[in-house]
Enzyme design. Structure first.
Site, PDB file in Angstrom:
ATOM      1  N   CYS A   8      69.976  30.319  82.608  1.00 38.47           N
ATOM      2  CA  CYS A   8      69.427  29.735  83.827  1.00 38.47           C
ATOM      3  C   CYS A   8      69.316  30.858  84.856  1.00 38.47           C
ATOM      4  O   CYS A   8      69.343  32.036  84.498  1.00 38.47           O
ATOM      5  CB  CYS A   8      70.261  28.553  84.324  1.00 38.47           C
ATOM      6  SG  CYS A   8      71.919  28.934  84.939  1.00 38.47           S
ATOM      7  N   ARG A  14      73.687  25.327  85.272  1.00 37.56           N
ATOM      8  CA  ARG A  14      73.111  24.746  84.058  1.00 37.56           C
ATOM      9  C   ARG A  14      73.541  25.452  82.781  1.00 37.56           C
ATOM     10  O   ARG A  14      73.958  24.791  81.819  1.00 37.56           O
ATOM     11  CB  ARG A  14      71.577  24.741  84.164  1.00 37.56           C
ATOM     12  CG  ARG A  14      71.067  23.867  85.292  1.00 37.56           C
ATOM     13  CD  ARG A  14      69.592  24.073  85.532  1.00 37.56           C
ATOM     14  NE  ARG A  14      69.366  25.388  86.156  1.00 37.56           N
ATOM     15  CZ  ARG A  14      68.166  25.880  86.445  1.00 37.56           C
ATOM     16  NH1 ARG A  14      67.076  25.197  86.138  1.00 37.56           N
ATOM     17  NH2 ARG A  14      68.047  27.057  87.024  1.00 37.56           N
ATOM     18  N   ASP A 121      67.451  22.541  88.728  1.00 40.71           N
ATOM     19  CA  ASP A 121      68.621  23.260  89.235  1.00 40.71           C
ATOM     20  C   ASP A 121      69.368  22.334  90.190  1.00 40.71           C
ATOM     21  O   ASP A 121      68.837  21.951  91.229  1.00 40.71           O
ATOM     22  CB  ASP A 121      68.179  24.531  89.954  1.00 40.71           C
ATOM     23  CG  ASP A 121      69.349  25.438  90.298  1.00 40.71           C
ATOM     24  OD1 ASP A 121      70.510  24.972  90.298  1.00 40.71           O
ATOM     25  OD2 ASP A 121      69.099  26.625  90.577  1.00 40.71           O
TER      26      ASP A 121
END
Length: 149
Positions: A8, A14, A121
Protein backbone atom coordinates in the site's frame (compact mmCIF):
# COMPACT_ATOMS: atom_id res chain seq x y z
CA UNK A 1 8.16 -21.91 -1.21
CA UNK A 2 5.87 -19.16 -2.51
CA UNK A 3 6.65 -15.61 -1.39
CA UNK A 4 3.91 -12.97 -1.41
CA UNK A 5 4.21 -9.22 -0.85
CA UNK A 6 1.32 -6.90 0.07
CA UNK A 7 1.78 -3.24 -0.88
CA UNK A 8 0.00 0.00 0.00
CA UNK A 9 1.19 3.60 0.33
CA UNK A 10 2.68 3.88 3.82
CA UNK A 11 2.72 0.25 4.98
CA UNK A 12 0.83 1.03 8.19
CA UNK A 13 -2.85 0.41 7.37
CA UNK A 14 -3.86 -1.85 4.49
CA UNK A 15 -0.77 -3.88 3.65
CA UNK A 16 0.07 -4.93 7.22
CA UNK A 17 -3.55 -6.02 7.64
CA UNK A 18 -3.33 -8.00 4.40
CA UNK A 19 -0.04 -9.52 5.54
CA UNK A 20 -1.49 -10.58 8.89
CA UNK A 21 -4.68 -11.97 7.38
CA UNK A 22 -2.93 -13.97 4.67
CA UNK A 23 -0.28 -15.32 7.06
CA UNK A 24 -3.07 -16.59 9.31
CA UNK A 25 -4.59 -18.56 6.43
CA UNK A 26 -1.42 -20.13 5.01
CA UNK A 27 1.04 -22.70 6.26
CA UNK A 28 4.69 -22.02 6.93
CA UNK A 29 5.37 -23.17 3.37
CA UNK A 30 4.56 -19.59 2.36
CA UNK A 31 6.29 -16.31 3.16
CA UNK A 32 4.12 -13.20 3.39
CA UNK A 33 5.48 -9.68 3.87
CA UNK A 34 4.32 -6.12 3.27
CA UNK A 35 5.75 -2.81 2.10
CA UNK A 36 4.73 0.71 1.16
CA UNK A 37 5.51 2.64 -1.99
CA UNK A 38 6.38 5.69 0.12
CA UNK A 39 8.88 5.87 2.96
CA UNK A 40 6.70 7.97 5.30
CA UNK A 41 6.46 5.26 7.95
CA UNK A 42 9.59 3.14 7.49
CA UNK A 43 10.36 1.48 10.80
CA UNK A 44 6.94 2.34 12.27
CA UNK A 45 4.41 -0.08 13.70
CA UNK A 46 1.05 -0.42 11.95
CA UNK A 47 -1.61 2.21 12.65
CA UNK A 48 -3.28 1.56 16.01
CA UNK A 49 -6.64 1.17 14.24
CA UNK A 50 -5.24 -1.58 11.98
CA UNK A 51 -3.81 -3.29 15.05
CA UNK A 52 -7.19 -3.01 16.80
CA UNK A 53 -9.26 -4.42 13.95
CA UNK A 54 -6.77 -7.28 13.48
CA UNK A 55 -6.92 -8.03 17.20
CA UNK A 56 -10.73 -8.08 17.03
CA UNK A 57 -10.35 -11.06 14.68
CA UNK A 58 -7.63 -12.79 16.68
CA UNK A 59 -4.62 -11.52 14.74
CA UNK A 60 -1.60 -9.75 16.20
CA UNK A 61 0.11 -7.45 13.71
CA UNK A 62 1.62 -5.14 16.33
CA UNK A 63 5.12 -6.51 15.77
CA UNK A 64 5.21 -5.60 12.06
CA UNK A 65 7.42 -2.76 10.93
CA UNK A 66 6.86 -0.48 7.94
CA UNK A 67 9.30 -0.54 5.06
CA UNK A 68 9.47 0.88 1.57
CA UNK A 69 9.07 -1.24 -1.54
CA UNK A 70 12.39 -1.80 -3.29
CA UNK A 71 13.26 -2.99 -6.79
CA UNK A 72 14.89 -6.07 -5.22
CA UNK A 73 11.39 -7.12 -4.07
CA UNK A 74 10.77 -8.24 -7.67
CA UNK A 75 13.57 -10.78 -7.19
CA UNK A 76 12.39 -11.91 -3.76
CA UNK A 77 8.64 -12.25 -4.25
CA UNK A 78 6.57 -14.41 -6.59
CA UNK A 79 3.35 -12.39 -6.20
CA UNK A 80 2.96 -8.71 -5.38
CA UNK A 81 -0.52 -7.58 -4.42
CA UNK A 82 -1.24 -3.85 -4.39
CA UNK A 83 -4.21 -2.12 -2.81
CA UNK A 84 -5.03 0.55 -5.40
CA UNK A 85 -4.25 1.98 -8.84
CA UNK A 86 -1.77 4.57 -7.59
CA UNK A 87 0.34 1.98 -5.81
CA UNK A 88 0.00 -0.38 -8.78
CA UNK A 89 1.42 2.34 -11.02
CA UNK A 90 4.20 3.13 -8.54
CA UNK A 91 5.28 -0.51 -8.31
CA UNK A 92 5.03 -1.19 -12.06
CA UNK A 93 7.06 1.96 -12.75
CA UNK A 94 9.96 0.28 -10.93
CA UNK A 95 9.65 -2.98 -12.90
CA UNK A 96 12.69 -3.84 -14.98
CA UNK A 97 11.14 -6.55 -17.12
CA UNK A 98 7.83 -7.96 -18.25
CA UNK A 99 8.37 -10.74 -15.70
CA UNK A 100 8.54 -8.13 -12.91
CA UNK A 101 5.35 -6.49 -14.15
CA UNK A 102 3.52 -9.82 -14.39
CA UNK A 103 3.95 -10.34 -10.63
CA UNK A 104 1.96 -7.19 -9.76
CA UNK A 105 -1.79 -7.53 -9.22
CA UNK A 106 -4.61 -5.50 -7.70
CA UNK A 107 -5.64 -7.57 -4.68
CA UNK A 108 -9.39 -7.17 -5.15
CA UNK A 109 -9.14 -8.68 -8.64
CA UNK A 110 -8.76 -11.98 -6.81
CA UNK A 111 -12.42 -11.61 -5.80
CA UNK A 112 -13.80 -9.33 -8.53
CA UNK A 113 -11.93 -10.58 -11.59
CA UNK A 114 -11.01 -7.81 -14.02
CA UNK A 115 -13.03 -5.14 -12.18
CA UNK A 116 -9.91 -3.32 -10.91
CA UNK A 117 -11.57 -2.29 -7.66
CA UNK A 118 -9.44 -0.60 -5.02
CA UNK A 119 -9.08 -1.15 -1.31
CA UNK A 120 -9.73 2.36 0.02
CA UNK A 121 -7.14 3.95 2.29
CA UNK A 122 -8.79 4.11 5.75
CA UNK A 123 -6.09 6.38 7.26
CA UNK A 124 -8.18 9.57 7.33
CA UNK A 125 -11.45 7.82 8.06
CA UNK A 126 -12.90 6.46 11.25
CA UNK A 127 -12.91 3.02 12.82
CA UNK A 128 -15.62 1.86 10.41
CA UNK A 129 -13.23 2.32 7.46
CA UNK A 130 -10.73 -0.09 9.02
CA UNK A 131 -13.47 -2.66 9.55
CA UNK A 132 -14.53 -2.37 5.90
CA UNK A 133 -10.91 -2.73 4.74
CA UNK A 134 -10.47 -5.78 6.97
CA UNK A 135 -13.53 -7.45 5.44
CA UNK A 136 -12.38 -6.70 1.87
CA UNK A 137 -8.90 -8.04 2.55
CA UNK A 138 -10.19 -11.11 4.37
CA UNK A 139 -12.32 -12.03 1.35
CA UNK A 140 -9.42 -11.36 -1.06
CA UNK A 141 -7.05 -13.45 1.05
CA UNK A 142 -9.54 -16.35 1.05
CA UNK A 143 -9.49 -16.19 -2.77
CA UNK A 144 -5.67 -16.04 -2.83
CA UNK A 145 -5.44 -19.10 -0.58
CA UNK A 146 -7.92 -20.98 -2.77
CA UNK A 147 -5.75 -20.22 -5.83
CA UNK A 148 -2.51 -21.22 -4.10
CA UNK A 149 -3.58 -24.50 -2.54
Amino acid sequence: MTKILMVCLGNICRSPLAEGILKSKLSEDFIVDSAGTANYHSGSAPDKRSIAVAKKYGLDISNLSGRQFDVSDFDTFDLIYVMDHSNFDNVVRLARTAKDTSKVKLILNEVHHGKNFEVPDPYYGGEHGFENVYQMLDEACDAIVKNLI
